[in-house]
Enzyme design. Structure first.
Site, PDB file in Angstrom:
ATOM      1  N   ASP A 188      25.187  10.457  -1.725  1.00 27.86           N
ATOM      2  CA  ASP A 188      24.670  11.432  -0.779  1.00 27.86           C
ATOM      3  C   ASP A 188      25.756  11.928   0.179  1.00 27.86           C
ATOM      4  O   ASP A 188      25.720  13.060   0.658  1.00 27.86           O
ATOM      5  CB  ASP A 188      23.523  10.804   0.021  1.00 27.86           C
ATOM      6  CG  ASP A 188      22.712  11.866   0.761  1.00 27.86           C
ATOM      7  OD1 ASP A 188      22.335  12.846   0.101  1.00 27.86           O
ATOM      8  OD2 ASP A 188      22.504  11.714   1.961  1.00 27.86           O
TER       9      ASP A 188
ATOM     10  N   GLY B 121      21.928  16.900   2.158  1.00 26.54           N
ATOM     11  CA  GLY B 121      22.886  16.752   1.077  1.00 26.54           C
ATOM     12  C   GLY B 121      22.316  17.429  -0.139  1.00 26.54           C
ATOM     13  O   GLY B 121      22.407  18.631  -0.312  1.00 26.54           O
ATOM     14  N   MET B 122      21.607  16.647  -0.957  1.00 33.37           N
ATOM     15  CA  MET B 122      21.008  17.152  -2.195  1.00 33.37           C
ATOM     16  C   MET B 122      19.968  18.235  -1.878  1.00 33.37           C
ATOM     17  O   MET B 122      19.890  19.252  -2.550  1.00 33.37           O
ATOM     18  CB  MET B 122      20.328  15.986  -2.904  1.00 33.37           C
ATOM     19  CG  MET B 122      20.202  16.211  -4.370  1.00 33.37           C
ATOM     20  SD  MET B 122      21.854  16.548  -5.043  1.00 33.37           S
ATOM     21  CE  MET B 122      21.411  16.637  -6.754  1.00 33.37           C
TER      22      MET B 122
ATOM     23  N   ASP C 275      26.427  18.338  49.797  1.00 34.99           N
ATOM     24  CA  ASP C 275      27.324  17.610  48.903  1.00 34.99           C
ATOM     25  C   ASP C 275      26.685  16.339  48.351  1.00 34.99           C
ATOM     26  O   ASP C 275      27.185  15.753  47.396  1.00 34.99           O
ATOM     27  CB  ASP C 275      28.644  17.268  49.612  1.00 34.99           C
ATOM     28  CG  ASP C 275      29.533  18.492  49.780  1.00 34.99           C
ATOM     29  OD1 ASP C 275      28.982  19.594  49.952  1.00 34.99           O
ATOM     30  OD2 ASP C 275      30.765  18.350  49.735  1.00 34.99           O
TER      31      ASP C 275
END
Lengths: 564, 426
Positions: A293, A430-431, A36
């Site tokens: 963006d 993004g782009m 444990d």
């Protein structure tokens, strides 16, 4: 009884260990079988502790049970001699608690000079979060002492703890904010606090407890018992931080006004003073969210799953500050589900809300939703890999990869920047994405390789693969490449259709469509990094339309249907 | 009677894992197996934190989770779960592992396993509870459970069975070496698949590859009349030479591997030069410690202490004989070991994974012993890997700038321990 593969929360004794390892001169003793003590590793490996974690296992073996030996008093004596703690907290394990021994008497027999507290954490009723919160609250009740307020405005910060999600970073962020406000920090706890520090808690004017999971009950107790005002909101995101700052200033001024000799009221300084250089925007998120963006993010759907604090904070942040639609949200802290649901009113409908601590249910929901962004725990990263989805980790349980060196808070203005960066780097493109969508793979095809997870868990380090490298690689690759052997369901479908633990209705009848060569060829023209998702969507389309064979024609129809 | 080796037994207050961690390599080794652990949230949390990455691979292990309501039932109902596992994973064999809680509940595991076992998919009970088993030890239990499924070899079938799970590359290496020496091989226990288990009978020579398999070796003698070879374990040039020469002798082959051994040492000279005279302290928990200490001593290092969870006078006899004069400790007390380390200033500590970072934080050069379990260190081909594991930490430490000795670079990492007093001097 159920089959379990993964756990969101740790055990009760892990929760106790987190509090004890946060504090100074305190120590946890597990009355437990030796194994444990594995929780030690989570601290030494994830937090890379240069010291030995404040926990010792007082070993209970099969032989001890047979002979009726109780080693606890001797272990306690050894711990006191070696560590000289002010406080030892003793906790039983899932197995020893069944023995119904009186540990109070055993602890008493050890005749220690330091305080020994037997914490009653029943591992069958309590998991990590409840045990940590319960113990910490009990300690605050035990030690907090009535005393005069500090002469100048001051706050307690309750909640940061060892293995708390980005806790060390959050604490830096909060300290920076209070320094800028000119407010002293009276006590931080449990992080770095001694029992003497807990005694001093009532000297503060205000208690900050930003985490729903740890520190809130203690803050409420201090308010009820000593009249120390409590602010339990989490400043996650820019708007919540601004509101939180107003509340801090207002509450401190209310206390100040009550004093016989009040210091002059606090005023919020110009916001630029909260920035790192003192002359810039305190966060770049508001402007970033408005840039061209970020336009492409406005349609990306997110699914958020984690503890209570981070699920609520991050869901609101994505919706309110980045303008992302929320496909669903939920928490594994089932006891906090009502609170999370109420906090997310207007963000997530009841149908889209998920409260479960069963990993497979969350994986199934994600498989059904196929969101563009998954914010989850390290387990959702596994799910994300299976479905080829973007995943960022916003909540414990964590992975070694979440324990980075640089300053990465989630709270305050600094935290807003960190979360937004994480979102934009996780979602990608993004782009750039438009260009690739227009012109195909742009020569990136060569890069394609099955994603292989880093070998990483605590015990199994690099050498793991040495045992059976073939098995590892084969197993790992199978779920990601989508080519299942004949007669086997293909990857994503397998778990959503076959998982017996799922409470979700699965679309029936489940037919697993087959791809023709021209279909595959057409699929190849889809950029590789979205191909997995496209494959899933097209197969889903085919199933929904009862199409058994995916030809190029079907693919085009699906593309049209899905608007891709 | 084996020589009476000198070792002390302490009180066992050290950090370690329970036997369930063996599942991490065994489920991969036996490719058509499934490991079902009857346990609690604690067992699941342990496995998750030690073998986390495997979830991705649709792991062939799971926890049958005992929750509060299940504690009162005399015998847990696992039939549905066995059916689910059979349906989803199509295993050839299911191992049912015990853990601490059902052990305390006195679950009758043999009967439970039998009640769900079928001729098509046997369910085999494996004692693995942390009350009695540590770390690699439960491989011993798994292999014992497999014995009835090894075909009975006739008395005149005189071949070797290699005992212990090793990966395919190591297995190939041992097959190749055996054929070179003219030693006939019956197979490996365990094999890669349940139905490929080797035949074992009175003519079989059992060659143990791992030092943690004393019980299964003993049982193979009792049940099948097999002969268990007593030799060194095949680690390092010295171990490999003894292993192969002794094995050959069982087949009446006279083999002299002294040149082979010398060549092997020569190949790792760069490493042994570094190890010469270095003070090494073994405080690990994998049960590989005795042969590791014997090897590192032969490589020129001074072994200050070798502690290991258990020592078996008979199974480890040959290793013990070569460790004469070394302080050997069973069931060590870790605080005492820290005091010894501060006193004796070892150059290298082989620790367990739990204590490695804190030891390094205290200025000690530490290497985690777990890596030896997960690396191909067996046989002639493993010698370089084996010695490199010892020297890597030493070399890296020597290469790094001395900044790390200043506690300022650890400030703030550990909220509860703001000041750490180094155990090492200078």
């Amino acid at each position: 009884m159920r089959l379990a593969y993964w756990m969101y929360e740790g055990t009760a004794h892990h929760g106790v260990a987190r509090v004890m390892n946060s504090m100074r001169k305190t120590h946890a003793v597990f009355h437990a079988p030796q194994g444990d003590g594995y929780v030690n590793t989570i601290f030494t490996m994830l937090e890379r502790t240069p010291g030995f974690p404040a926990m010792t296992t007082s070993v209970v073996s099969g032989t001890d049970l047979a002979r009726g030996t109780l080693r606890l008093p001797e272990t306690l004596r050894q711990v006191e001699a070696a560590q000289h703690p002010d406080l030892i907290v003793v906790v039983a394990s899932c197995s020893t608690i069944l023995l119904q021994e009186n540990l109070e008497i055993a602890a008493h027999q050890s005749g220690l000079a330091c305080e020994v507290m037997v914490y009653d954490a029943n591992p069958y009723r309590m998991q990590e979060t409840a045990a940590a919160e319960g113990l910490f609250t009990e300690l605050v009740k035990k030690y907090a002492t009535s005393q005069p307020l500090t002469p100048m405005p001051s706050v307690n910060i309750l909640g940061p703890s060892s293995l708390g999600f980005h806790a060390r970073h959050d604490l830096i962020s909060l300290r920076r904010i209070f320094k800028t406000l000119g407010v002293a920090v009276n006590v931080v706890a449990p992080w770095g606090a001694s029992v003497d520090d807990l005694r001093r808690l009532p000297a503060a004017w205000l208690t900050i407890a930003p985490y729903r999971e740890l520190g809130r009950l203690a803050a409420e107790y201090l308010e009820a018992q000593f009249g120390t005002a409590a602010l339990c909101d989490a400043p996650i995101g820019v708007q919540p931080t601004l509101r939180w700052l107003d509340a801090v200033v207002e509450q401190l001024n209310t206390v100040g006004a009550r004093l016989a000799v009040p210091p002059s009221p606090l005023k919020l300084p110009p916001l630029t003073e909260f920035s790192l250089d003192g002359m810039s925007a305190p966060s770049n998120v508001p402007w970033f969210a408005r840039t061209a963006d970020m336009e492409s993010f406005s349609g990306k759907k997110a699914f958020v799953f984690g503890d209570a604090t981070h699920t609520v904070g991050v869901t609101k942040f994505l919706a309110d500050e980045l303008g992302m639609p929320i496909a669903g949200a939920g928490t594994y802290l089932v006891k906090e589900a009502d609170w999370v649901r109420s906090q997310l009113q207007g963000y997530v409908s009841d149908a889209d809300f998920l409260a479960t601590d069963e990993f497979q249910q969350v994986a199934d929901r994600i498989g059904q939703l196929r969101p563009e962004l998954v914010c989850g725990t390290q387990m959702e990263r596994h799910t994300g890999r299976r479905y080829d989805l973007n995943v960022m980790v916003i909540s414990s349980p964590t992975h070694i990869e979440n324990h980075l060196l640089a300053y990465r808070p989630f709270l305050g203005f600094d935290g807003a920047d960190v979360i937004a960066d994480e979102v934009s780097t996780t979602c990608t493109l993004g782009m750039e994405k438009h260009l690739i969508d227009m012109f195909g793979d742009a020569g990136l095809e060569l890069v394609e390789s099955p994603s292989v997870p880093s070998a990483d868990p605590v015990l199994v380090s690099n050498g793991k693969a040495a045992v059976a490298p073939v098995a590892v690689v084969a197993d790992v690759v199978k779920p990601t490449n989508g080519h299942a052997p004949e007669g086997q369901p293909s990857n994503g479908v397998a778990s959503s259709a076959g998982a017996p633990t799922s409470g979700q209705a699965t679309p029936a009848p489940v037919v697993n469509p087959v791809w023709t060569a021209d279909g595959e060829a057409m699929l190849k023209k889809i950029p590789f990094f979205v191909r997995g998702r496209a494959r899933g969507n097209i197969e889903k389309y085919a199933r929904e339309h009862g199409i058994a064979t995916i030809t190029a024609e079907v693919l085009l129809a699906a593309k049209e249907h899905l608007g891709a | 009677m084996p020589p009476k080796a000198q070792f002390t037994r302490e009180d066992g207050i050290y950090h370690s894992f329970c036997g369930l961690v063996s599942v991490g390599w065994l489920y991969q080794k036996i490719k058509d197996s499934f490991f079902l652990i009857l346990g609690t949230h604690t067992c699941a949390h342990l496995l998750q934190n030690t073998m986390g990455v495997m979830i991705f691979a649709r792991p062939r292990f799971a926890i049958s989770l005992l929750e509060e309501a299940d504690l009162s039932s005399a015998q847990p109902a696992i039939a549905d779960q066995i059916a689910e596992i059979t349906r989803e994973h199509h295993p050839s064999v299911i191992f049912l592992l015990s853990s601490c809680t059902p052990e305390v509940m006195k679950v009758e595991f043999e009967g439970l396993a039998q009640s769900v076992s079928t001729p098509e998919v046997p369910v085999l009970f494996v004692p693995a509870s942390g009350l009695d088993f540590t770390f690699s030890q439960s491989e011993d239990s798994v292999l014992q459970a497999l014995i009835p499924f090894c075909p009975e070899a006739p008395p005149d079938d005189k071949r070797v069975v290699f005992l212990g799970s090793v990966n395919d590359a190591i297995a190939d290496d041992f097959l190749f070496e055996a054929s070179r020496l003219g030693i006939p091989v019956a197979g490996f226990l365990p094999a890669n698949h349940f139905h490929e288990l080797p035949p074992i009978g009175p003519g079989t020579i059992i060659a143990p590859l791992q030092p943690f398999l004393a019980k299964v070796a003993n049982q193979l003698t009792n049940d099948r009349g097999a002969t268990v070879m007593s030799s060194l374990f095949p680690f390092g040039p010295d171990g490999c030479r003894a292993f192969w020469e002794d094995l050959a002798a069982h087949f009446d082959l006279k083999v002299d591997l002294s040149e082979r051994e010398a060549a092997s040492w020569a190949r790792i000279k760069e490493h042994t030069d570094l190890l010469k005279g270095k003070k090494v302290f073994l405080s690990a928990d994998t049960l590989l410690e005795l042969p590791l200490a014997r090897f590192i001593r032969a490589a020129g290092a001074e072994v200050l202490e070798c502690s290991t969870p258990y020592i078996n006078r008979r199974f480890h006899a040959r290793e013990l004989a070569l460790l004469d004069g070394v302080r050997l400790v069973e069931q060590a007390n870790f605080e005492r070991q820290l005091r010894s380390i501060a006193e004796e200033q070892p150059d290298l500590v082989i620790s367990n994974i739990i204590t490695a970072n804190p030891l390094i934080g205290h200025g000690v050069v530490a290497k985690w012993g777990t890596e030896f379990i997960f690396s191909p260190i067996h046989g002639w081909a493993g010698v370089n890997t084996l010695v490199s594991l010892f020297t890597r930490a030493l070399r890296r430490h020597a290469r790094l700038d001395p900044l790390g000795n200043d506690p300022v670079w650890m400030a703030g990492v550990m909220p509860g321990a703001p000041e750490i007093i180094p155990l090492t001097r200078g």
